[in-house]
Design a protein around this motif. Structure first.
Motif, short mmCIF file in Angstrom:
data_model
loop_
_atom_site.label_atom_id
_atom_site.label_comp_id
_atom_site.label_asym_id
_atom_site.label_seq_id
_atom_site.Cartn_x
_atom_site.Cartn_y
_atom_site.Cartn_z
N GLU A 72 0.84 -1.30 -0.14
CA GLU A 72 0.12 -0.04 0.12
C GLU A 72 0.73 1.39 -0.11
O GLU A 72 2.00 1.29 0.55
CB GLU A 72 -0.73 -0.05 1.17
N THR A 73 0.60 2.17 -0.80
CA THR A 73 1.33 3.31 -0.91
C THR A 73 0.71 4.67 -0.79
O THR A 73 -0.73 4.73 -0.89
CB THR A 73 2.07 3.52 -2.44
N ARG B 78 6.85 8.92 -1.20
CA ARG B 78 5.76 8.19 -0.98
C ARG B 78 6.09 7.60 0.41
O ARG B 78 7.14 7.40 0.79
CB ARG B 78 5.18 7.13 -1.81
N ILE B 79 5.09 7.12 1.12
CA ILE B 79 5.20 6.21 2.30
C ILE B 79 4.50 4.95 1.86
O ILE B 79 3.59 5.04 1.00
CB ILE B 79 4.49 6.65 3.55
N TRP B 80 5.23 3.80 2.32
CA TRP B 80 4.59 2.45 1.88
C TRP B 80 4.55 1.59 2.95
O TRP B 80 5.21 1.78 3.90
CB TRP B 80 5.44 1.91 0.73
N ILE B 81 3.69 0.73 3.09
CA ILE B 81 3.59 -0.68 3.92
C ILE B 81 3.45 -1.82 3.11
O ILE B 81 2.73 -1.93 2.22
CB ILE B 81 2.42 -0.43 4.76
N ALA B 82 4.33 -2.57 3.47
CA ALA B 82 4.43 -3.83 2.68
C ALA B 82 3.98 -5.01 3.52
O ALA B 82 4.74 -5.24 5.08
CB ALA B 82 5.69 -4.07 1.97
N GLY C 216 7.86 2.17 5.35
CA GLY C 216 8.96 2.76 4.92
C GLY C 216 8.50 4.17 4.48
O GLY C 216 7.40 4.61 3.99
N ILE C 217 9.53 4.97 4.62
CA ILE C 217 9.40 6.50 3.70
C ILE C 217 10.47 6.37 2.75
O ILE C 217 11.41 6.16 2.91
CB ILE C 217 9.61 7.46 4.87
#
Length: 269
Positions: A5-6, A18-22, A82-83
């Motif tokens: 998800e970004t 972007r900020i992301w979650i994996a 992550g950023i």
């Protein structure tokens, strides 16, 4: 299956891409990440561990920009947040020399109890709260003087990444009344590459994004990315990926489109 998800940055948008979650819910996943101009601040969640170029990682990391491929291995049940910063974007928060980060990943050690609490992510915490904590962390770290230092680099990046019209660095310096020696010194210190080296990386990434996200011909992609001719485009592409653009495009078509891994790595907001 790996789900990513970004999120568009709501703060510091001139520094953060972007900020992301994996989340990897099932079997182990291997990713080959092409060279790129981003810096990532990555936090493994829920005691997650993953491999970066066969090195096991289980602590917060700063991943530098890369001029070569990176291989990531995410075991089942891995979760990361992550950023993704622009090449210059981390510097106002964490004042590291660019040469320390090029093609490298180094541990990020929180140096105060307050910051440790800021990045404490309970297992059941919602993603929105996690992202808010990241913004709190960045606010704690932000340094206005360091931000002012990166201004010439930001201006250069905006010209060569986003402008449709292609200029040489010499033309850019003349038009913007920028001293090349000073620009080169800041790039070497903060980014770790010279302006010319960074320009090459930007052109490559522009071509890579177009290769995946558009149906344009390779000739058009090369020209629109700033290459003099098709031979120049192919030669530079092979330097970064050891493959021709046409071969890489064929490889991409074989990937699992449902994973959205390609979209995470290339699509821009």
């Amino acid at each position: 299956m790996l789900n990513i998800e970004t999120y568009k940055p709501e703060r510091f948008s001139d520094l953060i891409e972007r900020i992301w979650i994996a989340d990897n819910f099932e079997k182990e996943v291997n990713l080959v990440i092409p060279p790129n101009q981003y810096v990532n601040l990555v936090f493994p969640l829920n005691s997650s561990k993953f491999n970066r170029n066969q090195i096991r990682i289980n602590t917060p990391q700063i991943e530098g920009i890369s001029t070569q491929k990176t291989v990531l291995t995410y075991p089942a049940n891995t979760k990361l947040i992550g950023i993704r910063f622009f090449a210059f974007g981390l510097y106002p928060f964490v004042k590291l020399q660019g040469k320390e980060l090029i093609n490298n990943s180094i541990p990020y050690p929180p140096d105060t109890e307050k910051i440790k609490k800021t990045i404490d992510f309970p297992m059941d915490e919602c993603d929105t709260n996690k992202i808010d904590k990241l913004y709190n962390l960045l606010s704690e770290l932000f340094c206005q003087k360091s931000y002012d230092d990166i201004s010439p680099i930001m201006n250069f990046y905006n010209q060569f990444r986003w402008e449709d019209e292609t200029h040489t660095i010499e033309d850019y310096c003349k038009k913007s009344e920028t001293n090349y020696t000073s620009l080169n010194r800041k790039f070497t210190k903060i980014v770790g590459l010279s302006p010319k080296g960074f320009e090459r990386l930007i052109k490559f990434r522009k071509s890579l994004c177009s290769l995946i996200d558009s149906e344009d011909s390779l000739t058009s992609i090369g020209a629109n990315s700033g290459y003099f001719d098709q031979a120049h485009f192919i030669r530079e592409f092979k330097i970064f990926l050891n493959q021709t653009p046409s071969n890489y495009k064929a490889l991409i078509k074989q990937t699992d489109k449902q994973s959205q891994i390609i979209n995470y790595n290339f699509k821009l907001f």
